[in-house]
Design a protein around this motif. Structure first.
Motif, PDB file in Angstrom:
ATOM      1  N   LEU A   1       0.848  -1.192   0.000  1.00 21.59           N
ATOM      2  CA  LEU A   1       0.000   0.000   0.000  1.00 21.59           C
ATOM      3  C   LEU A   1       0.880   1.238   0.000  1.00 21.59           C
ATOM      4  N   SER A   2       0.532   2.233  -0.828  1.00 19.25           N
ATOM      5  CA  SER A   2       1.385   3.418  -0.980  1.00 19.25           C
ATOM      6  C   SER A   2       1.150   4.491   0.069  1.00 19.25           C
ATOM      7  N   HIS A   3       0.000   4.534   0.715  1.00 17.47           N
ATOM      8  CA  HIS A   3      -0.324   5.561   1.723  1.00 17.47           C
ATOM      9  C   HIS A   3      -0.162   6.977   1.172  1.00 17.47           C
ATOM     10  N   GLN A   4      -0.476   7.158  -0.083  1.00 14.05           N
ATOM     11  CA  GLN A   4      -0.429   8.474  -0.720  1.00 14.05           C
ATOM     12  C   GLN A   4      -1.870   8.857  -1.039  1.00 14.05           C
ATOM     13  N   PRO A   5      -2.561   9.572  -0.112  1.00 12.27           N
ATOM     14  CA  PRO A   5      -3.995   9.798  -0.285  1.00 12.27           C
ATOM     15  C   PRO A   5      -4.367  10.798  -1.365  1.00 12.27           C
ATOM     16  N   ASN A   6      -3.459  11.570  -1.869  1.00 16.28           N
ATOM     17  CA  ASN A   6      -3.793  12.626  -2.824  1.00 16.28           C
ATOM     18  C   ASN A   6      -3.737  12.173  -4.274  1.00 16.28           C
ATOM     19  N   LEU A   7      -3.693  10.879  -4.504  1.00 16.43           N
ATOM     20  CA  LEU A   7      -3.660  10.394  -5.876  1.00 16.43           C
ATOM     21  C   LEU A   7      -5.051  10.489  -6.480  1.00 16.43           C
ATOM     22  N   ALA A   8      -5.165  11.132  -7.593  1.00 18.80           N
ATOM     23  CA  ALA A   8      -6.432  11.172  -8.327  1.00 18.80           C
ATOM     24  C   ALA A   8      -6.397  10.054  -9.354  1.00 18.80           C
ATOM     25  N   VAL A   9      -7.551   9.608  -9.748  1.00 15.84           N
ATOM     26  CA  VAL A   9      -7.625   8.477 -10.673  1.00 15.84           C
ATOM     27  C   VAL A   9      -6.878   8.786 -11.964  1.00 15.84           C
ATOM     28  N   GLY A  10      -6.981   9.980 -12.474  1.00 17.33           N
ATOM     29  CA  GLY A  10      -6.305  10.325 -13.717  1.00 17.33           C
ATOM     30  C   GLY A  10      -4.823  10.607 -13.548  1.00 17.33           C
ATOM     31  N   HIS A  11      -4.381  10.871 -12.298  1.00 17.77           N
ATOM     32  CA  HIS A  11      -2.990  11.248 -12.067  1.00 17.77           C
ATOM     33  C   HIS A  11      -2.152  10.130 -11.464  1.00 17.77           C
ATOM     34  N   ALA A  12      -2.759   8.998 -11.172  1.00 22.20           N
ATOM     35  CA  ALA A  12      -2.021   7.892 -10.565  1.00 22.20           C
ATOM     36  C   ALA A  12      -1.138   7.223 -11.603  1.00 22.20           C
ATOM     37  N   PRO A  13       0.030   6.762 -11.190  1.00 19.96           N
ATOM     38  CA  PRO A  13       0.858   6.006 -12.129  1.00 19.96           C
ATOM     39  C   PRO A  13       0.117   4.762 -12.582  1.00 19.96           C
ATOM     40  N   ASP A  14       0.307   4.410 -13.811  1.00 17.32           N
ATOM     41  CA  ASP A  14      -0.397   3.258 -14.372  1.00 17.32           C
ATOM     42  C   ASP A  14       0.186   1.977 -13.797  1.00 17.32           C
ATOM     43  N   GLY A  15      -0.654   1.109 -13.267  1.00 19.99           N
ATOM     44  CA  GLY A  15      -0.204  -0.143 -12.669  1.00 19.99           C
ATOM     45  C   GLY A  15      -0.141  -1.283 -13.661  1.00 19.99           C
ATOM     46  N   ASP A  16      -0.586  -1.068 -14.907  1.00 19.75           N
ATOM     47  CA  ASP A  16      -0.622  -2.164 -15.877  1.00 19.75           C
ATOM     48  C   ASP A  16       0.771  -2.675 -16.217  1.00 19.75           C
ATOM     49  N   ASP A  17       1.766  -1.789 -16.264  1.00 19.15           N
ATOM     50  CA  ASP A  17       3.118  -2.242 -16.569  1.00 19.15           C
ATOM     51  C   ASP A  17       3.663  -3.114 -15.440  1.00 19.15           C
ATOM     52  N   VAL A  18       3.359  -2.749 -14.200  1.00 18.18           N
ATOM     53  CA  VAL A  18       3.795  -3.565 -13.060  1.00 18.18           C
ATOM     54  C   VAL A  18       3.102  -4.919 -13.099  1.00 18.18           C
ATOM     55  N   LEU A  19       1.791  -4.935 -13.403  1.00 15.87           N
ATOM     56  CA  LEU A  19       1.053  -6.198 -13.457  1.00 15.87           C
ATOM     57  C   LEU A  19       1.565  -7.101 -14.571  1.00 15.87           C
ATOM     58  N   ALA A  20       1.934  -6.511 -15.706  1.00 13.13           N
ATOM     59  CA  ALA A  20       2.461  -7.316 -16.812  1.00 13.13           C
ATOM     60  C   ALA A  20       3.800  -7.940 -16.433  1.00 13.13           C
ATOM     61  N   GLU A  21       4.638  -7.178 -15.739  1.00 16.64           N
ATOM     62  CA  GLU A  21       5.922  -7.725 -15.312  1.00 16.64           C
ATOM     63  C   GLU A  21       5.739  -8.785 -14.227  1.00 16.64           C
ATOM     64  N   LEU A  22       4.741  -8.592 -13.350  1.00 11.33           N
ATOM     65  CA  LEU A  22       4.478  -9.586 -12.313  1.00 11.33           C
ATOM     66  C   LEU A  22       4.003 -10.897 -12.904  1.00 11.33           C
TER      67      LEU A  22
END
Length: 174
Positions: free
Chosen positions: A127-148
């Motif tokens: 968990l990142s504990h970064q509460p100010n992330l907006a849906v449009g401004h969050a880093p894309d997790g798809d690249d991490v999921l593809a590597e996982l």
């Protein structure tokens, strides 16, 4: 309809009296409208928190630092060994490097790593504990999921975004 007359001259029916009708349901308030009026702000639904029930669990808090992925990998491997598992250490370290590295990009001051095991599998959640992330401004997790998913020991993985930050998780076959 047959009736009889008693000595007082009253007429009584031959059948038993009617039972009283069932009580009426109380008046319920009107249901809320599902659609918000135009111009009203959208209301977000509450995200359910992480709940690890009826299984062993451990967690650690790390600072946002370059050495956090390696440290988290060592802690997870040590805990899995303490629970009696024999994990593939390089593969678990690689999965933790991807998970922790993914949430470090969010820029929070701290991250947390959560671990649980059940039926020959371990769930690792970061968990990142970064509460100010907006849906449009969050880093894309798809690249991490593809590597996982490229690692042979990961049976499933996912990501989501909430008011307490971004969560990345993977289920590892032990």
């Amino acid at each position: 309809m047959a009736s009889r007359t008693n000595t007082d001259g009253d007429h009584k029916p031959d059948y038993p009296p009617k039972t009283p009708p069932p009580p009426k349901r109380p008046i319920s308030p009107p249901r809320p409208d599902r659609e918000a009026p135009p111009g009203a702000p959208l209301m977000a639904t509450a995200r359910r928190g992480v709940a690890l029930k009826d299984r062993r669990a451990a967690n650690w808090v790390h600072e946002n630092a370059p050495w956090s992925p390696a440290k988290a990998g060592r802690q997870v491997v040590a805990q899995l060994r303490a629970w009696g598992h024999r994990p593939d250490e390089p593969a678990v370290d690689a999965v933790l490097a991807q998970l922790v590295g993914g949430v470090l990009q969010d820029g929070g001051r701290r991250i947390s790593v959560h671990l649980s095991d059940q039926d020959g599998q371990a769930c690792v959640l970061v968990l990142s504990h970064q509460p100010n992330l907006a849906v449009g401004h969050a880093p894309d997790g798809d690249d991490v999921l593809a590597e996982l998913s490229a690692h042979g020991i990961v049976s499933s993985c996912g990501t989501d975004l909430g008011e307490d930050g971004r969560r990345l998780w993977a289920v590892i076959d032990l």
